[in-house]
Motif scaffolding. Sequence first.
Motif, PDB file in Angstrom:
ATOM      1  N   SER A 106      54.394 -18.673  -3.197  1.00  0.00           N
ATOM      2  CA  SER A 106      54.678 -20.005  -2.626  1.00  0.00           C
ATOM      3  C   SER A 106      53.583 -21.001  -2.984  1.00  0.00           C
ATOM      4  O   SER A 106      52.442 -20.643  -3.290  1.00  0.00           O
ATOM      5  N   PHE A 107      53.982 -22.284  -2.967  1.00  0.00           N
ATOM      6  CA  PHE A 107      53.062 -23.401  -3.246  1.00  0.00           C
ATOM      7  C   PHE A 107      53.446 -24.536  -2.311  1.00  0.00           C
ATOM      8  O   PHE A 107      54.593 -24.981  -2.311  1.00  0.00           O
ATOM      9  N   THR A 108      52.497 -24.958  -1.473  1.00  0.00           N
ATOM     10  CA  THR A 108      52.763 -26.056  -0.537  1.00  0.00           C
ATOM     11  C   THR A 108      51.797 -27.196  -0.824  1.00  0.00           C
ATOM     12  O   THR A 108      50.581 -26.996  -0.864  1.00  0.00           O
ATOM     13  N   LEU A 109      52.362 -28.391  -1.039  1.00  0.00           N
ATOM     14  CA  LEU A 109      51.540 -29.563  -1.338  1.00  0.00           C
ATOM     15  C   LEU A 109      51.495 -30.454  -0.097  1.00  0.00           C
ATOM     16  O   LEU A 109      52.516 -31.038   0.295  1.00  0.00           O
ATOM     17  N   LEU A 110      50.349 -30.474   0.568  1.00  0.00           N
ATOM     18  CA  LEU A 110      50.162 -31.330   1.755  1.00  0.00           C
ATOM     19  C   LEU A 110      49.484 -32.603   1.255  1.00  0.00           C
ATOM     20  O   LEU A 110      48.369 -32.550   0.754  1.00  0.00           O
ATOM     21  N   THR A 111      50.187 -33.737   1.310  1.00  0.00           N
ATOM     22  CA  THR A 111      49.551 -34.944   0.801  1.00  0.00           C
ATOM     23  C   THR A 111      49.287 -35.961   1.898  1.00  0.00           C
ATOM     24  O   THR A 111      50.113 -36.146   2.806  1.00  0.00           O
ATOM     25  N   GLN A 112      48.116 -36.592   1.815  1.00  0.00           N
ATOM     26  CA  GLN A 112      47.782 -37.725   2.691  1.00  0.00           C
ATOM     27  C   GLN A 112      48.242 -39.021   2.025  1.00  0.00           C
ATOM     28  O   GLN A 112      48.174 -40.082   2.625  1.00  0.00           O
ATOM     29  N   ASN A 113      48.643 -38.915   0.783  1.00  0.00           N
ATOM     30  CA  ASN A 113      49.005 -40.115   0.027  1.00  0.00           C
ATOM     31  C   ASN A 113      50.378 -40.607   0.462  1.00  0.00           C
ATOM     32  O   ASN A 113      51.245 -39.825   0.834  1.00  0.00           O
ATOM     33  N   HIS A 118      53.599 -37.784  -6.151  1.00  0.00           N
ATOM     34  CA  HIS A 118      53.870 -36.338  -6.323  1.00  0.00           C
ATOM     35  C   HIS A 118      55.376 -36.114  -6.529  1.00  0.00           C
ATOM     36  O   HIS A 118      55.788 -35.325  -7.363  1.00  0.00           O
ATOM     37  N   HIS A 119      56.193 -36.841  -5.770  1.00  0.00           N
ATOM     38  CA  HIS A 119      57.657 -36.712  -5.913  1.00  0.00           C
ATOM     39  C   HIS A 119      58.050 -37.197  -7.310  1.00  0.00           C
ATOM     40  O   HIS A 119      58.831 -36.566  -8.008  1.00  0.00           O
ATOM     41  N   ALA A 120      57.476 -38.317  -7.711  1.00  0.00           N
ATOM     42  CA  ALA A 120      57.819 -38.901  -9.028  1.00  0.00           C
ATOM     43  C   ALA A 120      57.455 -37.933 -10.153  1.00  0.00           C
ATOM     44  O   ALA A 120      58.152 -37.860 -11.172  1.00  0.00           O
ATOM     45  N   ALA A 121      56.404 -37.129  -9.951  1.00  0.00           N
ATOM     46  CA  ALA A 121      55.976 -36.180 -11.001  1.00  0.00           C
ATOM     47  C   ALA A 121      56.884 -34.956 -11.026  1.00  0.00           C
ATOM     48  O   ALA A 121      56.972 -34.255 -12.036  1.00  0.00           O
ATOM     49  N   GLY A 122      57.573 -34.680  -9.895  1.00  0.00           N
ATOM     50  CA  GLY A 122      58.485 -33.536  -9.859  1.00  0.00           C
ATOM     51  C   GLY A 122      58.059 -32.443  -8.894  1.00  0.00           C
ATOM     52  O   GLY A 122      58.672 -31.364  -8.867  1.00  0.00           O
ATOM     53  N   SER A 123      57.014 -32.688  -8.077  1.00  0.00           N
ATOM     54  CA  SER A 123      56.659 -31.686  -7.054  1.00  0.00           C
ATOM     55  C   SER A 123      57.825 -31.545  -6.088  1.00  0.00           C
ATOM     56  O   SER A 123      58.466 -32.543  -5.727  1.00  0.00           O
ATOM     57  N   VAL A 124      58.088 -30.313  -5.642  1.00  0.00           N
ATOM     58  CA  VAL A 124      59.250 -30.058  -4.780  1.00  0.00           C
ATOM     59  C   VAL A 124      58.834 -29.890  -3.321  1.00  0.00           C
ATOM     60  O   VAL A 124      59.263 -30.630  -2.450  1.00  0.00           O
ATOM     61  N   ASN A 125      57.927 -28.947  -3.074  1.00  0.00           N
ATOM     62  CA  ASN A 125      57.555 -28.648  -1.688  1.00  0.00           C
ATOM     63  C   ASN A 125      56.377 -29.535  -1.271  1.00  0.00           C
ATOM     64  O   ASN A 125      55.236 -29.103  -1.232  1.00  0.00           O
ATOM     65  N   VAL A 126      56.725 -30.814  -0.962  1.00  0.00           N
ATOM     66  CA  VAL A 126      55.693 -31.809  -0.620  1.00  0.00           C
ATOM     67  C   VAL A 126      55.799 -32.131   0.865  1.00  0.00           C
ATOM     68  O   VAL A 126      56.896 -32.424   1.367  1.00  0.00           O
ATOM     69  N   VAL A 127      54.684 -32.082   1.570  1.00  0.00           N
ATOM     70  CA  VAL A 127      54.662 -32.461   2.991  1.00  0.00           C
ATOM     71  C   VAL A 127      53.876 -33.766   3.090  1.00  0.00           C
ATOM     72  O   VAL A 127      52.684 -33.813   2.777  1.00  0.00           O
ATOM     73  N   GLU A 128      54.573 -34.855   3.489  1.00  0.00           N
ATOM     74  CA  GLU A 128      53.903 -36.165   3.589  1.00  0.00           C
ATOM     75  C   GLU A 128      53.277 -36.280   4.983  1.00  0.00           C
ATOM     76  O   GLU A 128      53.968 -36.582   5.970  1.00  0.00           O
ATOM     77  N   LEU A 129      51.977 -36.050   5.051  1.00  0.00           N
ATOM     78  CA  LEU A 129      51.296 -36.026   6.359  1.00  0.00           C
ATOM     79  C   LEU A 129      51.210 -37.429   6.957  1.00  0.00           C
ATOM     80  O   LEU A 129      51.249 -37.601   8.180  1.00  0.00           O
ATOM     81  N   HIS A 130      51.064 -38.445   6.102  1.00  0.00           N
ATOM     82  CA  HIS A 130      50.854 -39.811   6.592  1.00  0.00           C
ATOM     83  C   HIS A 130      52.021 -40.725   6.253  1.00  0.00           C
ATOM     84  O   HIS A 130      51.869 -41.933   6.178  1.00  0.00           O
ATOM     85  N   GLY A 131      53.206 -40.137   6.050  1.00  0.00           N
ATOM     86  CA  GLY A 131      54.393 -40.945   5.800  1.00  0.00           C
ATOM     87  C   GLY A 131      54.389 -41.514   4.390  1.00  0.00           C
ATOM     88  O   GLY A 131      53.682 -41.021   3.505  1.00  0.00           O
ATOM     89  N   SER A 132      55.188 -42.571   4.207  1.00  0.00           N
ATOM     90  CA  SER A 132      55.312 -43.145   2.876  1.00  0.00           C
ATOM     91  C   SER A 132      55.395 -44.665   2.916  1.00  0.00           C
ATOM     92  O   SER A 132      56.120 -45.247   3.725  1.00  0.00           O
ATOM     93  N   LEU A 133      54.659 -45.269   2.014  1.00  0.00           N
ATOM     94  CA  LEU A 133      54.631 -46.725   1.813  1.00  0.00           C
ATOM     95  C   LEU A 133      55.965 -47.210   1.271  1.00  0.00           C
ATOM     96  O   LEU A 133      56.318 -48.373   1.414  1.00  0.00           O
ATOM     97  N   MET A 134      56.716 -46.302   0.655  1.00  0.00           N
ATOM     98  CA  MET A 134      57.957 -46.710  -0.018  1.00  0.00           C
ATOM     99  C   MET A 134      59.112 -46.727   0.974  1.00  0.00           C
ATOM    100  O   MET A 134      60.189 -47.187   0.648  1.00  0.00           O
ATOM    101  N   VAL A 135      58.874 -46.204   2.179  1.00  0.00           N
ATOM    102  CA  VAL A 135      59.943 -46.177   3.194  1.00  0.00           C
ATOM    103  C   VAL A 135      59.591 -47.200   4.269  1.00  0.00           C
ATOM    104  O   VAL A 135      58.436 -47.275   4.702  1.00  0.00           O
ATOM    105  N   TRP A 136      60.551 -48.029   4.655  1.00  0.00           N
ATOM    106  CA  TRP A 136      60.338 -49.007   5.739  1.00  0.00           C
ATOM    107  C   TRP A 136      61.328 -48.727   6.859  1.00  0.00           C
ATOM    108  O   TRP A 136      62.503 -48.416   6.612  1.00  0.00           O
TER     109      TRP A 136
END
Length: 256
Positions: A106-113, A118-136
């Motif tokens: 397994s590989f888990t990507l915990l991002t503060q970004n 990471h999604h744009a690059a193709g990472s699959v198992n991404v956990v957005e700890l601080h949400g997303s600037l692209m979502v309103w």
Amino acid sequence: MYPLVRMTDFPPAMLDAVRSARHVVALTGAGVSAESGVPTFRDAQTGLWAKYDPMELATPEAFARDPALVSRWYDERRQMRLTTQPNPGHHALVRWEALQRAGGESFTLLTQNVDRLHHAAGSVNVVELHGSLMVWRCTACGEEREELGPAFQQHPPRCGTCGGTRRPGVVWFGEALPGQALEAAFDALRRCDLFLTIGTSAVVHPAASFLHDAAEHGAATIEINRDHTPASDVVGWTLRAKSGEALPAMLDAAFG
Ligand code: BV8
Ligand code: ZN
């Protein structure tokens, strides 16, 4: 003295830990996006924003006090993000995740970004700890939308469904992290046997405590950072390098 690793001679024990890891957890911060041209969170703000402290602006109080100003700051960051691409550091993490999955590990990507690179690059198992600037998100009805279009006409933008005020879908200082993200993070940390902290100043909690949680469960720990951080003194190995160079080099050395 912390175990500083030079890019030219990765310790064999470190490469063994990379090769043999069954459950990898990587915590990323703004440093991973820096080589894509996204200013790090604590880089001196430029232009109009030079007189503001990001720690001040990234709060519910700032949005309550001046929603138009905070909305403009986030929309400018969103616009800037739309002009950027993932860098070799993002792509190396995608490669590593694929290698782990191919081996049934397994590989888990915990991002503060909050930039979704990471999604744009193709990472699959991404956990957005601080949400997303692209979502309103609408503060009235809760409707969320990913916004990939031009700058908003109105600040803050209005909800198309109920006319309420919309805010950036990020976690501000003083706000709790999403329950689901925290749960996924703690679940991964309990199982992980290799933890990496990459491109983060390791001062924002609770993400900054994940390294200690992983180490407590016996995980090997690696830091990749251009500078020294509080994590540098507790990790097994710290690579003083840019993530866009260190990650591809480390994977090549470990997996060929
Ligand atoms: C919460 C979204 C509770 C918004 C962000 C315990 C102890 C102390 C304090 C606290 C604590 N618990 C809670 C707190 C308060 C606070 C906190 O941690 N304060 C600290 C700063 C003192 N935490 C919170 O408020 C959190 N909430 O705990 O809530 C709660 C519980 C129940 C109910 C209510 C409340 C919320 C924290 C999330 C805040 N939101 N972002 C936005 O982005 O605008 S955090 C923000 O900082 C960004 O997300 C960023 O990702 C994050 C961390 O920064 P970094 O990613 O590390 O970026 P930085 O610029 O700092 O560093 C970059 C690093 O990369 C540097 O080291 C640099 O050298 C390196 N670098 C640069 N280039 C490269 C590189 N490395 C490698 N390669 C390169 N090329
Ligand atoms: Zn609404």
